[in-house]
Design an enzyme around this catalytic site. Structure first.
Site, PDB file in Angstrom:
ATOM      1  N   ARG A 179       0.616  -0.922   0.064  1.00 55.64           N
ATOM      2  CA  ARG A 179       0.353   0.229  -0.264  1.00 55.64           C
ATOM      3  C   ARG A 179       1.013   0.971  -0.181  1.00 55.64           C
ATOM      4  O   ARG A 179       1.912   0.620   0.631  1.00 55.64           O
ATOM      5  CB  ARG A 179      -0.959  -0.471   0.822  1.00 55.64           C
ATOM      6  CG  ARG A 179      -2.189   0.833   0.744  1.00 55.64           C
ATOM      7  CD  ARG A 179      -3.167   0.628   1.929  1.00 55.64           C
ATOM      8  NE  ARG A 179      -3.797  -0.085   1.311  1.00 55.64           N
ATOM      9  CZ  ARG A 179      -4.717  -1.505   2.092  1.00 55.64           C
ATOM     10  NH1 ARG A 179      -4.821  -1.471   3.498  1.00 55.64           N
ATOM     11  NH2 ARG A 179      -5.490  -1.958   1.448  1.00 55.64           N
ATOM     12  N   SER A 232      -7.307   0.246   4.487  1.00 53.67           N
ATOM     13  CA  SER A 232      -7.277  -0.894   5.716  1.00 53.67           C
ATOM     14  C   SER A 232      -8.704  -1.156   5.662  1.00 53.67           C
ATOM     15  O   SER A 232     -10.135  -0.431   6.179  1.00 53.67           O
ATOM     16  CB  SER A 232      -6.601   0.271   6.737  1.00 53.67           C
ATOM     17  OG  SER A 232      -6.565  -0.359   8.186  1.00 53.67           O
ATOM     18  N   ARG A 283      -9.841  -0.840   8.823  1.00 53.45           N
ATOM     19  CA  ARG A 283      -9.645  -0.414  10.439  1.00 53.45           C
ATOM     20  C   ARG A 283     -11.357   0.004  10.138  1.00 53.45           C
ATOM     21  O   ARG A 283     -11.825   0.924  10.574  1.00 53.45           O
ATOM     22  CB  ARG A 283      -9.053   0.675  11.088  1.00 53.45           C
ATOM     23  CG  ARG A 283      -8.470   1.709   9.771  1.00 53.45           C
ATOM     24  CD  ARG A 283      -7.571   2.764   9.813  1.00 53.45           C
ATOM     25  NE  ARG A 283      -6.798   2.447   9.830  1.00 53.45           N
ATOM     26  CZ  ARG A 283      -5.654   2.407   9.601  1.00 53.45           C
ATOM     27  NH1 ARG A 283      -5.851   3.832   9.182  1.00 53.45           N
ATOM     28  NH2 ARG A 283      -3.959   1.971   9.126  1.00 53.45           N
TER      29      ARG A 283
END
Length: 790
Positions: free
Chosen positions: A470, A665, A667
């Protein structure tokens, strides 16, 4: 550690035994869970039920996915349309996301996880000096969090991998992944396990809580993108180049809502860990997950990692369960010829901007990229296999033989303690040090922003090259001026010798210490260690038989951990005249919504981490980050401060964004934080899959403009009303009114909520609904959580 002659004798004995007792044999799912067995017979039975209903050939990913259906005889199965209720085989969590997931599980009141689950301490270790010193500092700095995670694992029956064990995805590949597995993991690069033929899917922590609580997990039935690989990988081309090419073809959102299924004759030229690399980075194209068909390269890897019995057993189900049917159909088919695939370098600032190495120097000069490379970094969860390390060491030895070493700082991140110990035993460690490299801790480190970088000032324009996955703005070092390029570890090593972007190792020469010109030889590395893997230090803690006497304490005064309070239930009323907190311009990843780096230490404390809400997002009003006008006071302030002001004054708000909002991500803090600070809806042109689900789980309305151009109608001082919410239903748009001064526009907003997800919204969150179910509430079709069988 199992040596090869001993391993071969064991395999012969096992094959003889299994030939006599073929299908009902109990084979453990892992060497750490002797009482949980491979579910192949059950999966096969479920698959037969599904095939009798669908009456068509199935792709491999369909076989693996549908064989895990909760109610295979009744569920609606339509690619891209229906929602599937699934029963994953296991759950994996990294330490940053596990904090919130375990806090949510504790809030559910359940006594033990229902499926095999593990926690891996890999995200909190900052790269600063070297592996040994950085690990010691992390253990001291994060002791409170590690103690919480370890005790919670013991209390609720999870396996605990201590700091220093390695990166979650490498640990899963080495110990837990198996062909036909369905696993969810609270990290977006969970698809790494597809290298062993499993469907491993990145999710938010709330999804993990569902599965650990024995509630069926929901997933919108993915489409299937096939990638036919022909030819053979050779020379400087590596498996990393396959996924870099896929990123160029599909872009960062081209795989959204789909599983990438690789097949074809070219598969046989890729090692098991190489296949894992390709699957790992499928997250960068938005794919639900990726996988490869079960093959002999996987068998070799399973045997080398002490799971030969599993390999034998899987082969008995290979044709029916672990191989795509002939004449199966894909929603899209991509062709890649490995014979002609050129090494690629992708970036900067996005993983889908691909440059063939032959044109990279020219493109870099034309685009004004800083030509001098400041740092080269190899390893991470994506590219730290024994083969990767061996090929890089081979290049380094070639350079050293000519009196050259890395021209720049060169950092090596082993993926696991097993990899670190093995490459040290086999001499690669020493080669990297002679080359000028620094071996970092077995952790994520610079890949996720855990890098205490000192060589450039913040805001200084510079270039780094990595073998990571990434490279969004500020991803590695929090410096928005850092140009990060993603490529293979071999190419990083070669570029580090020259130290410039316009070096092409396929054709350019270097000058040795003796003044003679030479070309680097194409790299070579052994697929697996000839002397077997060295497990290194024992870093695993199994849970006790009973956790009844284990105490999990969270200090009320802690700055790192905070017991969760439930979100408010929806009051049944429309949202009228909502304030626009921020209208976001351009790319908005979960890094922009909830930054990583130094904020990782607050992953277990919702209120503290909410101070990073939207601080990386670009405000469309002024093209600045973390500066917007408070519509109540008229003053400008930081985004979290303005959100807190609105919340304290009981002003509900919305945020507005553009395409693929929430990519990156997994998250879930990026969904928890806006909910915690008073947000009720996110309205965008389109969502990334995981983030959209995360928002729904927290009781947020995740809405998309029916007409993308309506984004332009929203102004910083607009008032937005979401109407007729009592009639919210699957497939039915939400009526929206946008007021700008004395004028107003009525538009429609689409959504992907299904019946169950609407109940999450009405209950205030999925966790709220779980508590209702645990107490005997819930409606038709809901699953009631039960305590796991011992």
């Amino acid at each position: 550690m199992i040596k090869r002659p001993q391993l071969c004798r064991q395999l012969v004995a096992r094959r003889f035994h299994l030939a006599r007792n073929p299908l009902w044999q109990k084979v453990p799912m892992s060497n750490f869970e002797k009482n949980d067995f491979l579910p192949y017979q059950k999966l096969n039975n479920t698959l037969r039920c599904v095939k009798s209903r669908l009456k068509r050939p199935l792709t491999l990913s369909e076989k693996v996915l549908y064989s895990h259906l909760d109610e295979p005889d009744t569920q609606d199965i339509k690619r891209g349309e229906s929602y599937l209720r699934l029963r994953p085989d296991r759950v994996a969590m990294q330490d940053a996301t596990a904090q919130m997931a375990l806090l949510q599980f504790i809030s559910s009141g359940l006594k033990k996880v229902a499926v095999p689950s593990t926690v891996h301490c890999d995200h909190l270790i900052e790269a600063q000096v070297c592996g040994t010193e950085d690990l010691a500092r992390a253990k001291d700095m994060h002791k409170e969090v590690y103690d919480f995670l370890g005790s919670a694992c013991a209390k609720y029956g999870l396996g605990f991998w201590k700091p220093g064990s390695g990166i979650i995805h490498q640990i899963i590949l080495e110990n837990y992944a198996f062909p036909g597995l369905l696993m969810i993991g609270t990290d977006s690069h969970t698809p790494n396990g597809g290298g062993l033929g499993g469907l491993c899917i990145g999710v938010g922590g709330a999804d993990a809580v569902d599965v650990m609580a024995n509630i069926p997990w929901e997933l919108k039935c993915p489409k299937v993108i096939g990638c036919n690989l022909t030819g053979k990988i050779s020379g400087w081309t590596s498996p990393k180049d396959v996924i870099l090419k896929m990123a160029e073809i599909l872009t960062v959102k081209g795989g959204t809502g789909a599983i990438i299924e690789y097949h074809g004759s070219g598969v046989e030229s890729i090692s098991c860990t190489g296949m894992a690399t390709i699957c790992n980075m499928g997250a960068e194209i938005g794919a639900t997950t990726s996988l490869f068909p079960f093959n002999q390269r996987m068998v070799k890897y399973l045997c080398a990692t002490g799971r030969g019995e599993m390999a034998d057993f899987a082969q008995k189900f290979q044709k029916e369960l672990l191989t795509a049917d002939k004449n199966c159909e894909y929603d899209q088919l991509i062709e890649i010829n490995l014979d002609t695939l050129e090494p690629l370098v992708n970036g900067p600032f996005t993983p889908d901007l691909a440059h063939p190495i032959s044109k990279f120097g020219e493109n870099s000069k034309k685009n004004g990229y800083p030509m001098d490379i400041k740092v080269g970094l190899i390893g991470s969860c994506t590219n730290s296999s024994y083969e990767d390390m061996g090929r890089c060491a081979n290049i380094a030895k070639d350079a050293l033989s000519h009196g050259l070493k890395s021209n720049i700082p060169f950092n090596v991140t082993p993926g696991s303690e097993q990899i670190r110990a093995t490459i040290e035993r086999d001499g690669m460690f020493e080669v990297f040090e002679q080359f000028g490299g620094t071996v970092l801790a077995n952790a994520c480190g610079p890949c996720i922003g855990q890098w205490d970088r000192k060589d450039v000032k913040m805001g200084e324009k510079n270039t780094i090259v990595t073998s990571y996955n990434r490279n969004f703005t500020g991803r590695n070092d929090a410096n928005p001026a850092t140009h990060c390029f993603v490529t293979s570890p071999e190419m990083v090593t070669a570029l580090s010798i020259c130290g410039r972007l316009d070096f092409n190792p396929l054709k350019d020469e270097l000058e040795g210490a003796d003044g003679k010109k030479f070309k680097l030889k194409p790299p070579h590395g052994e697929e697996l260690p000839a002397n077997g893997f060295d497990p290194g230090q024992n870093t695993y803690t199994a849970p006790p038989a009973s956790g009844d006497d284990v105490k999990v304490a969270v200090d009320p005064k802690s700055e790192r951990l905070q017991v969760l309070a439930p979100f408010e239930k929806w009051d049944g009323k429309d949202y009228v005249d909502l304030t626009v907190l921020i209208k976001i311009k351009g790319k908005c990843t979960t890094d922009h919504i909830s930054a990583a780096g130094p904020w990782l230490k607050y992953r277990g404390h919702l209120d503290n981490i909410s101070n990073n809400l939207f601080i990386g997002a670009v405000n469309a009003e002024n093209n600045e980050m973390n500066k917007l006008k408070n519509q109540r006071s008229g003053e400008y302030g930081a985004v979290p401060d303005v959100a807190r002001d609105y919340k304290s004054n009981k002003l509900k708000w919305v945020a507005v964004g553009e395409e693929n909002y929430g990519e990156g991500s997994s998250r879930e803090h990026a969904a928890l934080e806006p909910r915690h600070l008073g947000g009720v809806a996110i309205i965008v042109k389109s969502f990334a899959r995981i983030h959209e689900t995360n928002l729904k789980k927290q009781g947020m309305l995740a809405l998309t403009f029916a007409n993308a151009s309506d984004y332009d109608k929203v102004k910083p001082d607009s008032k937005i009303s979401l109407l007729n919410l009592k009639d919210l239903a699957a497939g039915k748009p939400v009526d929206c009114e946008i007021k700008n001064g004395g004028s107003s526009d009525k538009i429609q907003l689409n959504h992907s909520f299904n019946e169950l997800q609407i109940k999450w919204f009405q209950a205030g969150s999925a966790l709220n609904m779980m508590k209702e179910l645990a107490s005997g509430g819930g409606g038709k079709g809901d699953a009631k959580p039960t305590e796991a069988k011992k």
